[in-house]
Design an enzyme around this catalytic site. Sequence first.
Site, PDB file in Angstrom:
ATOM      1  N   GLY A 157      -2.110  -8.080  -2.326  1.00 21.41           N
ATOM      2  CA  GLY A 157      -1.539  -6.841  -2.639  1.00 21.41           C
ATOM      3  C   GLY A 157      -2.086  -5.862  -1.482  1.00 21.41           C
ATOM      4  O   GLY A 157      -1.454  -4.873  -1.642  1.00 21.41           O
ATOM      5  N   GLU A 187      -6.148 -13.057  -2.022  1.00 20.71           N
ATOM      6  CA  GLU A 187      -5.014 -13.672  -1.391  1.00 20.71           C
ATOM      7  C   GLU A 187      -4.258 -12.782  -0.478  1.00 20.71           C
ATOM      8  O   GLU A 187      -3.019 -12.342  -0.719  1.00 20.71           O
ATOM      9  CB  GLU A 187      -4.068 -14.089  -2.445  1.00 20.71           C
ATOM     10  N   ARG A 234       0.604  -9.667   3.436  1.00 22.76           N
ATOM     11  CA  ARG A 234       1.042  -8.508   4.288  1.00 22.76           C
ATOM     12  C   ARG A 234      -0.003  -8.049   5.189  1.00 22.76           C
ATOM     13  O   ARG A 234       0.091  -7.705   6.407  1.00 22.76           O
ATOM     14  CB  ARG A 234       1.444  -7.669   3.368  1.00 22.76           C
ATOM     15  N   TYR A 271      13.758  -2.525  -1.341  1.00 22.17           N
ATOM     16  CA  TYR A 271      12.777  -1.754  -1.892  1.00 22.17           C
ATOM     17  C   TYR A 271      12.798  -0.188  -1.360  1.00 22.17           C
ATOM     18  O   TYR A 271      11.743   0.486  -1.499  1.00 22.17           O
ATOM     19  CB  TYR A 271      11.234  -2.327  -1.365  1.00 22.17           C
ATOM     20  N   CYS A 325      28.434  -6.745   6.110  1.00 26.09           N
ATOM     21  CA  CYS A 325      29.568  -5.882   5.620  1.00 26.09           C
ATOM     22  C   CYS A 325      29.228  -5.205   4.261  1.00 26.09           C
ATOM     23  O   CYS A 325      29.603  -5.652   3.329  1.00 26.09           O
ATOM     24  CB  CYS A 325      30.754  -7.035   5.327  1.00 26.09           C
ATOM     25  N   TYR A 336       6.901 -10.854   5.143  1.00 26.86           N
ATOM     26  CA  TYR A 336       8.177 -10.981   4.310  1.00 26.86           C
ATOM     27  C   TYR A 336       9.502 -10.329   5.091  1.00 26.86           C
ATOM     28  O   TYR A 336      10.511 -10.091   4.260  1.00 26.86           O
ATOM     29  CB  TYR A 336       8.014  -9.959   3.011  1.00 26.86           C
TER      30      TYR A 336
HETATM   31  N1  LLP Z   1      -0.783 -13.567  -4.388  1.00 22.55           N
HETATM   32  C1  LLP Z   1       0.211 -13.720  -5.092  1.00 22.55           C
HETATM   33  C2  LLP Z   1       0.036 -14.390  -6.402  1.00 22.55           C
HETATM   34  C3  LLP Z   1       1.529 -13.082  -4.768  1.00 22.55           C
HETATM   35  O1  LLP Z   1       2.526 -13.374  -5.656  1.00 22.55           O
HETATM   36  C4  LLP Z   1       1.469 -12.451  -3.710  1.00 22.55           C
HETATM   37  C5  LLP Z   1       2.898 -11.730  -3.323  1.00 22.55           C
HETATM   38  C6  LLP Z   1       0.416 -12.156  -2.802  1.00 22.55           C
HETATM   39  C7  LLP Z   1      -0.859 -12.891  -3.193  1.00 22.55           C
HETATM   40  C8  LLP Z   1       0.186 -11.619  -1.403  1.00 22.55           C
HETATM   41  O2  LLP Z   1       0.455 -10.224  -1.477  1.00 22.55           O
HETATM   42  P1  LLP Z   1       0.527  -9.417  -0.449  1.00 22.55           P
HETATM   43  O3  LLP Z   1      -0.880  -9.402   0.040  1.00 22.55           O
HETATM   44  O4  LLP Z   1       1.302  -9.808   0.653  1.00 22.55           O
HETATM   45  O5  LLP Z   1       1.080  -7.959  -0.623  1.00 22.55           O
HETATM   46  N2  LLP Z   1       8.887  -9.303  -0.928  1.00 22.55           N
HETATM   47  C9  LLP Z   1       7.903  -8.236  -1.050  1.00 22.55           C
HETATM   48  C10 LLP Z   1       6.519  -8.624  -1.617  1.00 22.55           C
HETATM   49  C11 LLP Z   1       6.642  -9.802  -2.573  1.00 22.55           C
HETATM   50  C12 LLP Z   1       5.024  -9.951  -2.816  1.00 22.55           C
HETATM   51  C13 LLP Z   1       5.112 -11.209  -3.711  1.00 22.55           C
HETATM   52  N3  LLP Z   1       3.765 -11.680  -3.892  1.00 22.55           N
HETATM   53  C14 LLP Z   1       8.055  -7.313  -0.014  1.00 22.55           C
HETATM   54  O6  LLP Z   1       8.643  -7.561   1.127  1.00 22.55           O
HETATM   55  O7  LLP Z   1       7.449  -6.368   0.102  1.00 22.55           O
END
Ligand code: LLP
Length: 436
Positions: free
Chosen positions: A256, A298, A301, A340, A365, A395
């Site tokens: 996150g 984890e 992004r 978003y 479209c 993403y």
């Molecule tokens: N761990 C778990 C259990 C997750 O569900 C996610 C992301 C992450 C780690 C990694 O999160 P990050 O570090 O990437 O923020 N499609 C959306 C983002 C969805 C995130 C889903 N889970 C976007 O484009 O902003």
Amino acid sequence: MTLAELLPSIGCSTEPVLEEGLWPDGTHLSGSDLVIGGVPATRLAAQFGTPCQVLDEATVCNRAKAFVAALPEAEVVFAGKSLPCPEVYRWMASVGLSLDVSSAGELALARAAGFPAGRIVMHGNVKTGEDLKAALEYGVSRIVADSFDEIAQLGALARHGQEVMIRVTPGVDAHTHAAVSTGVEDQKFGFSLASGAALEAVLRVVEQPSLRLAGLHCHIGSQVRHVASYEETVRRMVGLIASCGVRIEQLDLGGGFCAPYLPGESSFDLFGFAQRVRGTLSYECALHRVPVPRILIEPGRSIVANAGVTLYRVCAVKRGVRTFVAVDGGMSDNPRPALYGAKYAVRLVGRGGKLRPVTVVGRHCEAGDVLAENVLLPADVHAGDLLAVPVTGAYHHALASNYNQVGRPPVVAVRDGLARPIVRRETEEDLLRRYV
Ligand code: LLP
């Protein structure tokens, strides 16, 4: 405010400077061309066509290594959903990261990459029987259980000793977009800490002879800016650990960590995160008299977002009340603005000029197929111009679709002046293959 002061805040400038912190490491201007990983954007567009998702390998690897360096005692698990691609998974394996997958499909990519099963974690609020069987067959080291049904199903399918973690909803608001806020109550993920469901899930796993409880997991959301949200999560999770009555060896804090998308936005404070999480963890564990668990994180992004740049060709310009600059991609390669309300900076490659606000739109479209509103581009922007959009590494490939039967763009890795596709462009043949 002068125009010069205004330009960076809107996201584009004719000055020979690049917006700080948004572009892959080492990206620079050479004349009016944009050089990414040592390769000029004009050459990338000519060689691979547009739209084209460019990914700087060194930036990806350096960011992954920065997490390991900041938290050497932790297991750093790349969130494979943020950029599902075997070659990227191989880079992660080579710099010592583990991998999380959230479906049999992502696991298939990990297998194709030869990613070691002992460093794979499987997630997902719904894992089908096929997902679970694929995970067990490959021997993934940990499966994160997300419902009582899943614990029962896993207990029946698993051989002796499959390690399981419990996904907990800690009730922490990460102050992010509702669609990616996953730590609060009343959403579909995890077992509620407050209701006692998380504790009940721990007992259910312990009761299953074929399962072994490896630890607890939580993920409070995505694009999280404040370290304080993680500190609060640690406090709550250690409180839960203390009430479990069994030894909890691993505590996964999820991902996150935010990435900057627009000029002036800051990167995640990784050093501050490491210090404050470490301090809070040892304090809380001492307070509750429980052994300090091994931390897992984890990131997705924060490793890949700023390593990506998408190149588009301008196909048409419509001048009216607003000026619409229409490109050869759109919501099929970037649905994030529509999903978003995400905002992006845009730069014209190849020349400067007097700037005017425009709206960059896609070819699909839907009136909502807008890539960037109110960005400044040269007033004479015209068909044939090349546009570059930074921060498209996370993403984008993952969320891409075939809407209007437009083939998905390639992902082209650049490094030291060399470019090679690691995902090829989708062709009409690919599209036709599924139709019966
Ligand atoms: N761990 C778990 C259990 C997750 O569900 C996610 C992301 C992450 C780690 C990694 O999160 P990050 O570090 O990437 O923020 N499609 C959306 C983002 C969805 C995130 C889903 N889970 C976007 O484009 O902003």
